[in-house]
Write a protein that holds these residues in place. Structure first.
Motif, PDB file in Angstrom:
ATOM      1  N   LEU A 139       0.849  -1.195   0.000  1.00  0.00           N
ATOM      2  CA  LEU A 139       0.000   0.000   0.000  1.00  0.00           C
ATOM      3  C   LEU A 139       0.883   1.243   0.000  1.00  0.00           C
ATOM      4  O   LEU A 139       1.800   1.361   0.808  1.00  0.00           O
ATOM      5  CB  LEU A 139      -0.916  -0.003   1.220  1.00  0.00           C
ATOM      6  CG  LEU A 139      -1.819  -1.226   1.390  1.00  0.00           C
ATOM      7  CD1 LEU A 139      -2.695  -1.070   2.623  1.00  0.00           C
ATOM      8  CD2 LEU A 139      -2.665  -1.464   0.156  1.00  0.00           C
ATOM      9  N   THR A 140       0.584   2.166  -0.894  1.00  0.00           N
ATOM     10  CA  THR A 140       1.300   3.443  -0.925  1.00  0.00           C
ATOM     11  C   THR A 140       0.310   4.591  -0.767  1.00  0.00           C
ATOM     12  O   THR A 140       0.394   5.347   0.188  1.00  0.00           O
ATOM     13  CB  THR A 140       2.114   3.614  -2.230  1.00  0.00           C
ATOM     14  OG1 THR A 140       1.251   3.418  -3.348  1.00  0.00           O
ATOM     15  CG2 THR A 140       3.257   2.631  -2.306  1.00  0.00           C
ATOM     16  N   ASP A 141      -0.645   4.724  -1.686  1.00  0.00           N
ATOM     17  CA  ASP A 141      -1.615   5.804  -1.641  1.00  0.00           C
ATOM     18  C   ASP A 141      -2.840   5.400  -0.819  1.00  0.00           C
ATOM     19  O   ASP A 141      -3.203   4.229  -0.778  1.00  0.00           O
ATOM     20  CB  ASP A 141      -2.113   6.160  -3.048  1.00  0.00           C
ATOM     21  CG  ASP A 141      -0.995   6.629  -3.953  1.00  0.00           C
ATOM     22  OD1 ASP A 141       0.112   6.939  -3.460  1.00  0.00           O
ATOM     23  OD2 ASP A 141      -1.233   6.672  -5.174  1.00  0.00           O
ATOM     24  N   MET A 142      -3.491   6.383  -0.204  1.00  0.00           N
ATOM     25  CA  MET A 142      -4.779   6.143   0.425  1.00  0.00           C
ATOM     26  C   MET A 142      -5.870   6.517  -0.584  1.00  0.00           C
ATOM     27  O   MET A 142      -5.825   7.598  -1.160  1.00  0.00           O
ATOM     28  CB  MET A 142      -4.969   6.944   1.710  1.00  0.00           C
ATOM     29  CG  MET A 142      -6.335   6.665   2.350  1.00  0.00           C
ATOM     30  SD  MET A 142      -6.596   7.460   3.938  1.00  0.00           S
ATOM     31  CE  MET A 142      -5.514   6.493   4.959  1.00  0.00           C
ATOM     32  N   VAL A 143      -6.795   5.619  -0.766  1.00  0.00           N
ATOM     33  CA  VAL A 143      -7.925   5.847  -1.656  1.00  0.00           C
ATOM     34  C   VAL A 143      -9.115   6.217  -0.792  1.00  0.00           C
ATOM     35  O   VAL A 143      -9.431   5.506   0.179  1.00  0.00           O
ATOM     36  CB  VAL A 143      -8.248   4.577  -2.472  1.00  0.00           C
ATOM     37  CG1 VAL A 143      -9.486   4.783  -3.328  1.00  0.00           C
ATOM     38  CG2 VAL A 143      -7.066   4.179  -3.320  1.00  0.00           C
ATOM     39  N   TYR A 144      -9.765   7.334  -1.104  1.00  0.00           N
ATOM     40  CA  TYR A 144     -10.965   7.725  -0.389  1.00  0.00           C
ATOM     41  C   TYR A 144     -12.185   7.341  -1.215  1.00  0.00           C
ATOM     42  O   TYR A 144     -12.207   7.520  -2.427  1.00  0.00           O
ATOM     43  CB  TYR A 144     -10.995   9.232  -0.102  1.00  0.00           C
ATOM     44  CG  TYR A 144     -10.352   9.572   1.214  1.00  0.00           C
ATOM     45  CD1 TYR A 144     -11.087   9.606   2.395  1.00  0.00           C
ATOM     46  CD2 TYR A 144      -8.979   9.803   1.292  1.00  0.00           C
ATOM     47  CE1 TYR A 144     -10.493   9.893   3.602  1.00  0.00           C
ATOM     48  CE2 TYR A 144      -8.381  10.088   2.503  1.00  0.00           C
ATOM     49  CZ  TYR A 144      -9.142  10.121   3.644  1.00  0.00           C
ATOM     50  OH  TYR A 144      -8.552  10.399   4.846  1.00  0.00           O
ATOM     51  N   LEU A 145     -13.160   6.784  -0.519  1.00  0.00           N
ATOM     52  CA  LEU A 145     -14.449   6.454  -1.130  1.00  0.00           C
ATOM     53  C   LEU A 145     -15.535   7.211  -0.367  1.00  0.00           C
ATOM     54  O   LEU A 145     -15.357   7.518   0.823  1.00  0.00           O
ATOM     55  CB  LEU A 145     -14.697   4.950  -1.056  1.00  0.00           C
ATOM     56  CG  LEU A 145     -13.673   4.108  -1.831  1.00  0.00           C
ATOM     57  CD1 LEU A 145     -12.707   3.456  -0.851  1.00  0.00           C
ATOM     58  CD2 LEU A 145     -14.361   3.069  -2.659  1.00  0.00           C
TER      59      LEU A 145
END
Length: 146
Positions: A136-142
Motif C-alpha cells: 500500500l502506498t496511496d490512500m484511496v478515499y471512497l
C-alpha cells in the motif's frame, strides 16, 4: 445480532489493530471517534467513525475478527452507521489502501471512489504495509451519500 456504542474503546485494541496496525495512527482518531461494537453471541466486529466537519462523517476503522469475516458483519456495521447518521451528515467517507480486499468491499456497500492521498502509507508508517499481498502506498478515499 446487537450493535451498540461503547466508551471503553481500548477494550477492543486487538480488533482496532486488525484494521490499522499502528497504535500511533489509531491514537490520532480514537479519542475523538465514536465506536460501535457488533455482538452476535460474542463480539465479532467494530467500527469507529469521526465527524470531519462540513457534513462529512468518516469511517476511521472497521474490523471483523478473521474467523468471522465474509459473513456480513462488516456490511451490517456500515449499514448501521448509514442508518444512524442519515439526515445528520451529508456524506460518509472512508480512506483505505488501494487493496483488492477492501476497495471492492466498500464499493459493494455503495461507496464510490472520491480521491486519493498520494504516498499516505509510505509517509505515515515506519514500515511497508501490505494487504492481500499488495504493497500500500496511496490512500484511496471512497464516499457514499447519506
Amino acid at each position: 445480532m446487537n450493535i451498540y456504542q461503547t466508551h471503553d474503546k481500548h477494550a477492543y485494541d486487538s480488533l482496532l489493530l486488525l484494521a490499522d496496525e499502528s497504535p500511533a495512527m489509531i491514537a490520532r482518531y480514537l479519542d475523538r471517534g465514536t465506536m460501535y461494537v457488533l455482538d452476535d453471541d460474542g463480539v465479532k466486529a467494530e467500527i469507529v467513525v469521526c465527524d470531519e466537519g462540513g457534513g462529512v462523517l468518516e469511517i476511521k476503522n472497521l474490523a471483523v475478527l478473521p474467523q468471522w469475516q465474509r459473513r456480513g458483519y462488516g456490511r451490517a456495521l456500515v449499514a448501521f452507521v448509514c442508518a444512524r447518521y442519515a439526515g445528520t451528515y451529508r456524506v460518509l467517507t472512508v480512506g483505505t489502501g488501494d487493496s483488492p480486499l477492501t476497495v471492492p468491499f466498500y464499493e459493494r456497500c455503495g461507496f464510490r471512489r472520491s480521491h486519493r492521498v498520494k504516498d499516505f502509507f509510505t509517509k505515515n508508517y515506519d514500515h511497508p504495509i501490505y494487504e492481500g499481498g499488495v504493497p500500500l502506498t496511496d490512500m484511496v478515499y471512497l464516499a457514499k451519500d447519506l
